[in-house]
Write a protein that holds these residues in place. Structure first.
Motif, PDB file in Angstrom:
ATOM      1  N   TYR A 105       0.600  -1.376  -0.023  1.00 17.04           N
ATOM      2  CA  TYR A 105      -0.049  -0.067  -0.272  1.00 17.04           C
ATOM      3  C   TYR A 105       0.851   1.115   0.120  1.00 17.04           C
ATOM      4  CZ  TYR A 105      -2.941   3.613   1.645  1.00 17.04           C
ATOM      5  OH  TYR A 105      -3.465   4.897   1.440  1.00 17.04           O
ATOM      6  N   LEU A 106       1.641   0.781   0.575  1.00 22.66           N
ATOM      7  CA  LEU A 106       2.708   1.701   0.960  1.00 22.66           C
ATOM      8  C   LEU A 106       3.763   2.183  -0.699  1.00 22.66           C
ATOM      9  CD1 LEU A 106       4.142   1.892   4.160  1.00 22.66           C
ATOM     10  CD2 LEU A 106       3.088   3.987   3.636  1.00 22.66           C
ATOM     11  N   ALA A 107       3.731   1.543  -0.852  1.00 18.03           N
ATOM     12  CA  ALA A 107       4.446   1.381  -2.508  1.00 18.03           C
ATOM     13  C   ALA A 107       3.618   2.401  -3.534  1.00 18.03           C
ATOM     14  CB  ALA A 107       4.646   0.615  -3.213  1.00 18.03           C
ATOM     15  N   THR A 108       1.981   2.222  -3.601  1.00 13.84           N
ATOM     16  CA  THR A 108       1.076   2.944  -4.058  1.00 13.84           C
ATOM     17  C   THR A 108       0.923   4.353  -3.765  1.00 13.84           C
ATOM     18  OG1 THR A 108      -0.639   2.181  -2.790  1.00 13.84           O
ATOM     19  CG2 THR A 108      -0.547   0.850  -4.234  1.00 13.84           C
ATOM     20  N   LEU A 109       1.531   5.342  -2.651  1.00 11.16           N
ATOM     21  CA  LEU A 109       1.493   6.621  -2.300  1.00 11.16           C
ATOM     22  C   LEU A 109       2.053   7.539  -3.169  1.00 11.16           C
ATOM     23  CD1 LEU A 109       1.198   6.509   1.190  1.00 11.16           C
ATOM     24  CD2 LEU A 109      -0.755   6.145   0.162  1.00 11.16           C
ATOM     25  N   SER A 110       1.255   8.063  -3.479  1.00 10.92           N
ATOM     26  CA  SER A 110       2.732   9.390  -4.446  1.00 10.92           C
ATOM     27  C   SER A 110       2.412  10.774  -2.941  1.00 10.92           C
ATOM     28  CB  SER A 110       1.815  10.099  -5.334  1.00 10.92           C
ATOM     29  OG  SER A 110       0.437  10.769  -4.823  1.00 10.92           O
ATOM     30  N   ASP A 111       3.397  11.834  -3.474  1.00 15.76           N
ATOM     31  CA  ASP A 111       4.051  12.863  -2.396  1.00 15.76           C
ATOM     32  C   ASP A 111       2.411  13.651  -2.759  1.00 15.76           C
ATOM     33  OD1 ASP A 111       6.265  12.133  -1.760  1.00 15.76           O
ATOM     34  OD2 ASP A 111       7.264  12.308  -3.255  1.00 15.76           O
ATOM     35  N   PRO A 112       1.661  14.431  -1.427  1.00 16.42           N
ATOM     36  CA  PRO A 112       2.577  14.110  -0.010  1.00 16.42           C
ATOM     37  C   PRO A 112       1.889  12.679   0.057  1.00 16.42           C
ATOM     38  CG  PRO A 112       0.689  15.613   0.219  1.00 16.42           C
ATOM     39  CD  PRO A 112       1.368  15.569  -1.205  1.00 16.42           C
ATOM     40  N   ARG A 113       3.151  11.196   0.960  1.00 17.30           N
ATOM     41  CA  ARG A 113       2.056   9.994   1.456  1.00 17.30           C
ATOM     42  C   ARG A 113       1.695  10.179   2.453  1.00 17.30           C
ATOM     43  NH1 ARG A 113       5.855   6.161  -1.192  1.00 17.30           N
ATOM     44  NH2 ARG A 113       6.237   5.405   0.986  1.00 17.30           N
ATOM     45  N   VAL A 114       0.745  11.063   2.264  1.00 19.31           N
ATOM     46  CA  VAL A 114      -0.622  10.709   3.115  1.00 19.31           C
ATOM     47  C   VAL A 114      -1.523   9.176   2.728  1.00 19.31           C
ATOM     48  CG1 VAL A 114      -3.243  12.042   4.064  1.00 19.31           C
ATOM     49  CG2 VAL A 114      -1.322  12.794   2.608  1.00 19.31           C
ATOM     50  N   ALA A 115      -1.708   8.032   4.440  1.00 15.78           N
ATOM     51  CA  ALA A 115      -2.118   7.252   4.553  1.00 15.78           C
ATOM     52  C   ALA A 115      -3.642   7.565   5.006  1.00 15.78           C
ATOM     53  CB  ALA A 115      -1.389   6.215   5.138  1.00 15.78           C
ATOM     54  N   ARG A 116      -4.431   7.115   4.046  1.00 22.24           N
ATOM     55  CA  ARG A 116      -6.010   6.890   4.140  1.00 22.24           C
ATOM     56  C   ARG A 116      -6.365   5.351   5.158  1.00 22.24           C
ATOM     57  NH1 ARG A 116      -5.311  10.843   1.029  1.00 22.24           N
ATOM     58  NH2 ARG A 116      -6.818  12.800   1.817  1.00 22.24           N
ATOM     59  N   ILE A 117      -6.732   5.525   5.720  1.00 21.77           N
ATOM     60  CA  ILE A 117      -7.212   4.123   6.606  1.00 21.77           C
ATOM     61  C   ILE A 117      -9.189   4.607   7.287  1.00 21.77           C
ATOM     62  CG2 ILE A 117      -6.474   1.778   8.338  1.00 21.77           C
ATOM     63  CD1 ILE A 117      -4.022   3.802   9.230  1.00 21.77           C
ATOM     64  N   LEU A 118      -9.094   3.297   5.916  1.00 24.22           N
ATOM     65  CA  LEU A 118     -10.933   2.924   6.703  1.00 24.22           C
ATOM     66  C   LEU A 118     -10.853   1.740   7.524  1.00 24.22           C
ATOM     67  CD1 LEU A 118     -13.955   3.660   6.044  1.00 24.22           C
ATOM     68  CD2 LEU A 118     -13.968   2.414   4.411  1.00 24.22           C
ATOM     69  N   PRO A 119     -11.432   1.907   8.685  1.00 24.83           N
ATOM     70  CA  PRO A 119     -11.372   0.636   9.687  1.00 24.83           C
ATOM     71  C   PRO A 119     -12.451   0.423   9.497  1.00 24.83           C
ATOM     72  CG  PRO A 119     -10.658   2.470  10.858  1.00 24.83           C
ATOM     73  CD  PRO A 119     -10.823   3.058   9.917  1.00 24.83           C
ATOM     74  N   ASP A 120     -13.011  -1.238   9.991  1.00 23.34           N
ATOM     75  CA  ASP A 120     -14.124  -2.143  10.247  1.00 23.34           C
ATOM     76  C   ASP A 120     -14.108  -1.290  11.689  1.00 23.34           C
ATOM     77  OD1 ASP A 120     -15.643  -4.058  12.278  1.00 23.34           O
ATOM     78  OD2 ASP A 120     -15.943  -4.126   9.150  1.00 23.34           O
ATOM     79  N   ARG A 121     -15.745  -1.463  12.847  1.00 25.49           N
ATOM     80  CA  ARG A 121     -16.103  -0.810  13.703  1.00 25.49           C
ATOM     81  C   ARG A 121     -15.516  -1.573  14.330  1.00 25.49           C
ATOM     82  NH1 ARG A 121     -21.559   1.290  14.219  1.00 25.49           N
ATOM     83  NH2 ARG A 121     -21.049   1.922  11.889  1.00 25.49           N
ATOM     84  N   SER A 122     -15.571  -2.934  13.952  1.00 31.34           N
ATOM     85  CA  SER A 122     -15.390  -4.250  14.811  1.00 31.34           C
ATOM     86  C   SER A 122     -13.689  -4.231  14.695  1.00 31.34           C
ATOM     87  CB  SER A 122     -16.690  -5.051  15.012  1.00 31.34           C
ATOM     88  OG  SER A 122     -15.833  -6.083  13.599  1.00 31.34           O
TER      89      SER A 122
END
Length: 136
Positions: A80-97
């Motif tokens: 996933y980190l390899a797909t990020l472009s600059d600026p390297r902002v990681a967006r996480i969508l977690p399951d609520r449980s």
């Protein structure tokens, strides 16, 4: 001639005056709220409940069992980190449980892997709305 002074009456608290002030304030705010400007005649506002909301395509989805998905396919944090472009902002969508420890471990892995910023995506108010919450 009387030597006894006339009896003095004890003055009560000015509650009537306070009641009048509160009543006048109530009337003022009722009138002020009713004459607020309207957005205009004939305008139809957008209904968010009717929208088909999807997760952003750049989001990393953290499933309940701890697996990661990106773009509909299973992945890992490094890929996933390899797909990020600059600026390297990681967006996480977690399951609520998802356990909090799993989410913190993922955030630590992404941060150690070079993510400059980590953003958690979640719901606001209704289940239909997806919003961003910044975590730094």
């Amino acid at each position: 001639m009387s030597l006894v002074p006339p009896p003095t009456r004890a003055k009560g608290e000015p509650t009537i005056g306070l009641i009048n002030v509160v009543f006048l304030m109530l009337i003022f705010f009722l009138i002020a709220g009713s004459i607020a400007p309207s957005p205009g005649d004939g305008i139809a506002l957008v209904r968010i409940a009717d929208l088909d909301v999807q997760a952003p395509p750049e989001a990393l989805v953290l499933m309940e069992d701890g697996t990661l998905r990106h773009g509909g396919a299973e992945t890992d944090a490094e890929a996933y980190l390899a797909t990020l472009s600059d600026p390297r902002v990681a967006r996480i969508l977690p399951d609520r449980s998802v356990p909090a420890a799993t989410l913190v471990d993922l955030a630590s892995t992404l941060s150690a892997g070079g993510a400059e910023r980590i953003v958690l995506l979640g719901e606001r108010g209704q289940p239909e709305a997806v919003t961003e919450v910044g975590v730094e």
